[in-house]
Design an enzyme around this catalytic site. Structure first.
Site, mmCIF file in Angstrom:
data_model
loop_
_atom_site.group_PDB
_atom_site.id
_atom_site.type_symbol
_atom_site.label_atom_id
_atom_site.label_comp_id
_atom_site.label_asym_id
_atom_site.label_seq_id
_atom_site.Cartn_x
_atom_site.Cartn_y
_atom_site.Cartn_z
ATOM 1 N N THR A 174 0.859 -1.187 0.000
ATOM 2 C CA THR A 174 0.000 0.000 0.000
ATOM 3 C C THR A 174 0.894 1.235 0.000
ATOM 4 O OG1 THR A 174 -1.774 -1.112 1.196
ATOM 5 C CG2 THR A 174 -1.760 1.284 1.273
ATOM 6 N N LYS B 242 -7.558 1.598 -3.061
ATOM 7 C CA LYS B 242 -7.189 1.077 -1.742
ATOM 8 C C LYS B 242 -7.305 2.174 -0.692
ATOM 9 C CE LYS B 242 -5.343 -1.534 1.509
ATOM 10 N NZ LYS B 242 -4.189 -2.340 1.846
ATOM 11 N N LYS C 134 -0.507 3.523 9.640
ATOM 12 C CA LYS C 134 0.338 3.697 8.451
ATOM 13 C C LYS C 134 -0.526 4.027 7.226
ATOM 14 C CE LYS C 134 2.113 -0.002 6.313
ATOM 15 N NZ LYS C 134 1.787 0.050 4.858
#
Lengths: 430, 430
Positions: A101, A180, A248
């Site tokens: 990601t 995402k 994160k």
């Protein structure tokens, strides 16, 4: 290894990556793993894989190079480092799959770097994944893939091996990362909101087990709520996902939103809560310990109240008051995430499919998405959102009256009010 | 008691009320005090006042009835309680002065109750005060007075006795409370922001005394910042103002905003912080202990770092980064408070005078108010606010990078982004 299956190199054999790589072995690919941690490589060899001491060595003869390292900085190193980067050795027509990601801007940087170093003979696919380590090992991930159409076709078989849901995001490179990120707006808010809701049940003296039993079958439910609350009620369960992990992703989203000068008030609120938890030293703990932020003097109250005798209501607060907070936050985050989705140019119908089938889903998402889509995601245009706003405001008032802080619910309420001011509706509630 | 000075009844001899009542004695009024706490009444008699055992007894023969109790509920009781309410005995033409901070809606309730009980022969003035106990005792308060013009003229002498700054707010009853609430939006945000800023200095390892010395002479300064930070640096100073006090006012404002369905994201953020502090048991402590919220594992760090050797900068953070957060928050709150001011129908120029001379003031308020007024309080219309936004975003990023939560600064940044999207400016910064 089956005849005809291409060679795969795999960088980053962490919890997710190890499962993905061993699943590729099961699919019949020959996989050469690279990781900085030797015991993991040994374990991978024991599973039937090969190992390499540098990304460039792993990449020799590989038709696909899968990058599942922890962040964009590591991905850049793995691909481009001067003496050991995979790009040094990857053969012509090989495909790089960025499964980590990262921000859409990072994908852009990688793409430009390939061009600038004369490596346009390599293919690049932007394909972050979702689903957790167990699904990774079984090839049951959701994958959001973007890139050139021909490259996606070329990589189809390997993407299918890793996923049970493969979404191809139109619009070229960066679309996978964007999808995402939008999904993770829901995840980032809903995880913290599960703690806000259950902390309130505890602070009100309610039986937290019964509150959960009520809420998970209510319109206040979300995938994250059902998934995380059992860990709040029974801390002896094995840890699920650390605060650092969701923090994160949230940091990548807010940083991308800053690039776009786009307001994400709900997610930014959640980010400050995660930051507080991490600065308190809880970064590696299960994200269900976010309840402690809400109960500073009684950090274990959600667990303790599993056996409270107050089963359904107190004079100050009832189960449905908590439901109204969950509903309000889940509706507000639809508006926030989907407005950003449009700003980023991602098709909202594809996003509906993605979120509906993934960890960002909620009862309100299924119920309200289509009507809100018609109203450009406004929180002020529908009779149903008027009712949600009214009930949210009553519950915020009740929570604050018992001196319980409702950071996300209060931020959501402000969004309803703000968007209300841009609409005049003949049948206003409350 | 001077000949010709009217009799005054005074309900609520707390820290503020006692000073106000004794100051009225100094001005030559005969004052009959009422309070639930007998030792206070004894002390008031020692100062030369009289006392009464009920509001109705205090009100007999009083030309002015001053209500300085703690909240609207107590004010309602003091005025209207069945057997002891002041309205039972107040003579014709007497004036009720509501000096307590209450919601505009409460003033409306009192007014309607006077009408409904056939007591239109009483005058009502809405005149909340500001300035603290010391200024109250010296007759140096700021007073925001509203009501019928003739009633204000009638009460002028007594209002002048209590105040050094007497603002008459046009528009009738409720205007005083509205002006007070708008002022307290600045106070409520700026108090919490002082903790957010100084906590960051400490978390970054900076010398907090030197940070304060820099910031208080910078554009990041506010009245509250200069006033509160010395208490953070030296906890041996006598307590200044408890968290419960500002939290009470903030609760009145957010509740009024809910009535108007108006978004106050910055103040609502501050409210959740105060609520967290109160639920942690700190409600009666000096509001400078809000720093603990930002430093959960090192609650005394701001004090400890007074002697840090890092005097001006660290690689991660410099004094001016903290200044940019203060500036961003102080500018965002101008937009929030003044938009609400217009919504409530209060003249913004009067509000400029009030805030400029009171505890809600800040360097940015003086600098930016007039330009922002021309742009309808937009955060997206001026070149200067573009620069503020850009520097704020950089500092938010730096603070979060060292895992320090910046609740208010992050909320402010979201406001800048949101309002930016409604403007297209040819000379955008950052």
């Amino acid at each position: 290894m089956e005849a005809g299956k291409p060679n795969v190199a795999f960088a980053g054999l962490g919890a997710m990556g190890f499962g993905m790589a061993t699943n590729l072995l099961k699919c019949g690919y020959q996989v050469t793993g690279y990781d900085v941690y030797q015991p993991t490589l040994d374990r991978f060899i024991a599973e039937g894989g090969k190992s390499a001491s540098t990304p460039s060595k792993a990449a020799e003869d590989a038709e696909f190079f899968i990058c599942m390292v922890v962040n964009a900085e590591q991905a850049g190193n793995v691909l481009f480092e001067k003496y050991t980067g995979a790009c040094l050795t990857l053969p012509k027509e090989a495909t790089i799959l960025i499964c980590s990601t990262v921000a859409p801007a990072d994908i852009d940087v990688f793409h430009k770097k390939l061009e600038r170093t004369g490596r346009t003979y390599l293919r690049l696919i932007d394909c972050p994944v979702s689903g957790g380590a167990a699904r990774a090992a079984d090839g049951l991930l959701s994958i959001f893939a973007a890139g050139k159409e021909a490259d996606l076709v070329h990589a189809n078989q390997i993407l299918e091996c890793m996923s049970s849901k493969l979404y191809k995001i139109p619009g070229g490179l960066g679309g996978g990362s964007k999808a995402k990120l939008i999904h993770q707006i829901f995840a980032g808010v809903n995880i913290a909101m599960a703690s806000e809701a259950m902390g309130l049940a505890a602070a009100a003296g309610l039986n937290t087990q019964e509150a959960f039993d009520y809420l998970k079958y209510s319109d206040g439910n979300s995938w994250m709520f059902s998934n995380r609350v059992p860990h709040m009620l029974d801390p002896s369960l094995p840890p699920y996902s650390a605060i650092n992990i969701i923090a994160k992703d949230v940091g990548i989203i807010t940083s991308t939103a800053r690039d776009w000068k786009f307001a994400l008030p709900m997610l930014s609120m959640a980010e400050q809560l995660y930051t507080t938890a991490i600065s308190a030293g809880w970064g590696k703990e299960d994200d269900c310990v976010m309840t402690r932020l809400y109960l500073p003097n009684r950090p274990d109250l959600v667990t303790e109240q599993v056996k409270s005798s107050k089963t359904s209501e107190t004079p100050q607060l009832q189960f449905h008051d908590i439901k109204f907070l969950l509903i309000g936050v889940h509706v507000a985050v639809i508006s926030e995430a989907m407005t950003f989705c449009e700003k980023l140019g991602i098709d909202t119908d594809i996003m509906f499919d993605i979120v509906s089938n993934a960890a960002g889903s909620s009862a309100m998402f299924s119920l309200m998405f289509k009507d809100m889509q018609k109203e450009n995601w406004s929180l002020g245009a529908l009779h149903s959102t008027d009712l949600v706003r009214y009930q949210l405001s009553e519950s915020v008032r009740k929570a604050n009256a018992i001196r319980y802080p409702v950071f996300l619910s209060s931020a959501a309420l402000q969004e309803f009010y703000r968007q209300l001011s841009t609409f005049v509706n003949t049948a206003r509630i409350g």
